[in-house]
Every structure is written in structure tokens, then in C-alpha cells.
Scaffold this active site. Structure first.
Site, PDB file in Angstrom:
ATOM      1  N   ASP A 111       0.781  -1.137  -0.124  1.00 25.46           N
ATOM      2  CA  ASP A 111      -0.047  -0.115  -0.006  1.00 25.46           C
ATOM      3  C   ASP A 111       0.980   1.172  -0.075  1.00 25.46           C
ATOM      4  OD1 ASP A 111       0.974  -0.434   2.509  1.00 25.46           O
ATOM      5  OD2 ASP A 111      -1.241  -0.278   3.501  1.00 25.46           O
ATOM      6  N   ASP A 114       6.920   3.685   3.223  1.00 26.50           N
ATOM      7  CA  ASP A 114       7.347   4.879   4.160  1.00 26.50           C
ATOM      8  C   ASP A 114       8.846   4.845   4.729  1.00 26.50           C
ATOM      9  OD1 ASP A 114       7.327   6.843   6.160  1.00 26.50           O
ATOM     10  OD2 ASP A 114       5.853   5.739   7.447  1.00 26.50           O
TER      11      ASP A 114
HETATM   12  P1  5GP Z   1       7.437   0.910   5.697  1.00 29.79           P
HETATM   13  O1  5GP Z   1       7.957  -0.760   6.310  1.00 29.79           O
HETATM   14  O2  5GP Z   1       7.895   1.337   4.589  1.00 29.79           O
HETATM   15  O3  5GP Z   1       7.916   1.723   7.040  1.00 29.79           O
HETATM   16  O4  5GP Z   1       5.911   1.112   6.073  1.00 29.79           O
HETATM   17  C1  5GP Z   1       5.220   0.375   5.436  1.00 29.79           C
HETATM   18  C2  5GP Z   1       3.760   0.012   6.148  1.00 29.79           C
HETATM   19  O5  5GP Z   1       3.734   0.998   7.307  1.00 29.79           O
HETATM   20  C3  5GP Z   1       2.745   0.198   5.126  1.00 29.79           C
HETATM   21  O6  5GP Z   1       2.192  -1.135   4.667  1.00 29.79           O
HETATM   22  C4  5GP Z   1       1.501   0.648   6.168  1.00 29.79           C
HETATM   23  O7  5GP Z   1       1.089  -0.703   7.125  1.00 29.79           O
HETATM   24  C5  5GP Z   1       2.251   1.456   7.320  1.00 29.79           C
HETATM   25  N1  5GP Z   1       2.278   2.611   7.235  1.00 29.79           N
HETATM   26  C6  5GP Z   1       3.286   3.680   6.779  1.00 29.79           C
HETATM   27  N2  5GP Z   1       2.673   4.871   6.631  1.00 29.79           N
HETATM   28  C7  5GP Z   1       1.418   4.860   6.793  1.00 29.79           C
HETATM   29  C8  5GP Z   1       0.368   5.740   6.732  1.00 29.79           C
HETATM   30  O8  5GP Z   1       0.566   7.075   6.415  1.00 29.79           O
HETATM   31  N3  5GP Z   1      -0.807   5.258   6.950  1.00 29.79           N
HETATM   32  C9  5GP Z   1      -0.894   4.074   7.279  1.00 29.79           C
HETATM   33  N4  5GP Z   1      -2.481   3.534   7.381  1.00 29.79           N
HETATM   34  N5  5GP Z   1      -0.485   3.087   7.305  1.00 29.79           N
HETATM   35  C10 5GP Z   1       1.071   3.482   7.068  1.00 29.79           C
HETATM   36 MG    MG Z   2      -0.515  -1.511   7.724  1.00 35.83          MG
END
Ligand code: 5GP
Ligand code: MG
Length: 191
Positions: A111, A114
Site C-alpha cells: 500500500d 514509508d
Molecule cells: P514501511 O515499512 O515502508 O515503513 O511502511 C510500510 C507499512 O507501514 C505500510 O504497509 C503501512 O502498513 C504502514 N504505514 C506507513 N505509513 C502509513 C500511513 O500513512 N498510513 C497508514 N495507514 N499506514 C502507514
Molecule cells: Mg498497515
């Protein structure tokens, strides 16, 4: 609006309306189809789709119905364990059913990108499994250092560094069924 009035009340701002998402999903599907049937990929048209649960569920279900090639669908569930410092933050694959990836063209779907931890973790896990190609597609990307360190092949939208929900993304497991990408009012996030 087709959704519950209390969900509607919790919305601060609509960042990406549903029609824009639908248009972008179509474009991404066209790009993925072109690249997966190109001579550079030996005209390989069969793929394995790996949506990362639960957030990628809605995006993946819309995207794959715009892809005309034969495909298998595997599943991956990743949980993130937020820590107090970057060093103690992490995520783990908690369930997987990816099938035999040997010789297959694999497309990971998430989705939002981040910190990039999720995509890097999943890539590290899949890399030794013998796929012919391993690509990643995210609907949203935030302007973070971690995201910059984590190249992906397909990006739907670059968004500001704000917490968003809807179209699969949750807050406390709610709001995934909102058709658009929105931010929530500050008092909701504090509860
Ligand atoms: P990463 O591992 O890249 O930090 O983050 C990925 C996961 O963090 C996403 O699949 C999601 O579950 C969560 N996440 C990061 N940013 C957001 C956001 O703005 N909103 C939501 N609902 N989930 C986020
Ligand atoms: Mg999530």
C-alpha cells in the site's frame, strides 16, 4: 457518499479521490503489462502477484483485474513493531504462502512505502527463492530517507509525509474500506 456517517465525520481532508486512484491504477496496469511482455523479459507474460496483507488488499484486487496475463497469487503478512529508536524498529514476516517462485516473474504489491523496512524485508526473504525477476509496486510513497533508500519499480502517487487511511490503509484496523485516500482529524488520532 456510500459509507458510514461517522467515518465521514472523522475525515480531515481527501488527499486522493477515488476517480484519480482508479485512473492511476489503470496506468500502472498498462505499464506493468508492457514491461512484463517486453523482449527484455523474454516476452514472459506469466507472473506471480504477492500482495502484502492487509493494506495492499484493495489496491491489489483492483490492479490485478486490469492485468490481462495469466497469474498466480501468493500471500504475505508482515507486521511492524514500532520501537523507540530507528535501531529497535523493525518488522517481521508473520505468515506467508508464496508458492514455488523458481523461474517466475514476481511482483510484490504494497500500500505505502514509508521507512522502506517492509519492502526491504520482503525482498530479502524472497531473493534466495529463485524468481526470474523480482519487482515491487506501491500505491503511495512518502518523501522519507528510508523510501529514498528503497527503490521500487512502480509508484502510484508521491504524497506528503502525513498519516493517511482509506483504500486499504488503516488506523487501528479501521477505515480500510473508504474508497479514497484521506487524512484523519487530529482528535481521532489521539484517541
Ligand atoms: P514501511 O515499512 O515502508 O515503513 O511502511 C510500510 C507499512 O507501514 C505500510 O504497509 C503501512 O502498513 C504502514 N504505514 C506507513 N505509513 C502509513 C500511513 O500513512 N498510513 C497508514 N495507514 N499506514 C502507514
Ligand atoms: Mg498497515
Amino acid at each position: 457518499m456510500g459509507y458510514n456517517r461517522s467515518m465521514e465525520r472523522d475525515i480531515q481532508r481527501v488527499l486522493i479521490p477515488h476517480e484519480r486512484i482508479a485512473r492511476r491504477v489503470k496506468e500502472l496496469a498498462a505499464q506493468i503489462t508492457a514491461e512484463h511482455t517486453s523482449p527484455a523479459m523474454n516476452g514472459a507474460s506469466e507472473i506471480t502477484i504477492l500482495p502484502i496483507l492487509t493494506g495492499a488488499m484493495i489496491f491489489a484486487s483492483d490492479l490485478i483485474r486490469q492485468l490481462p496475463m495469466p497469474m498466480k497469487i501468493g500471500l504475505l503478512a508482515v507486521s511492524s513493531y514500532p520501537g523507540r529508536s530507528l535501531k529497535t524498529q523493525g518488522s517481521g514476516v508473520i505468515a506467508q504462502q508464496v508458492g514455488d517462485l523458481r523461474g517466475r516473474h514476481v511482483l510484490i504489491i504494497d500500500d505505502i512505502l514509508d521507512s522502506g523496512g517492509t519492502i526491504r524485508l520482503v525482498r530479502d526473504m524472497l531473493e534466495p527463492m529463485g524468481a526470474a525477476s523480482l519487482k515491487a509496486c506501491v500505491l503511495l510513497r512518502k518523501p522519507t530517507a528510508g523510501a529514498a533508500m528503497t527503490p521500487v519499480d512502480y509508484v502510484g502517487f508521491d504524497i506528503p509525509d502525513e498519516f493517511v487511511v482509506g483504500y486499504g490503509l488503516d488506523y487501528d484496523d479501521y477505515y480500510r474500506n473508504l474508497p479514497e485516500i484521506v487524512t484523519l482529524k487530529a482528535d481521532i488520532m489521539k484517541r
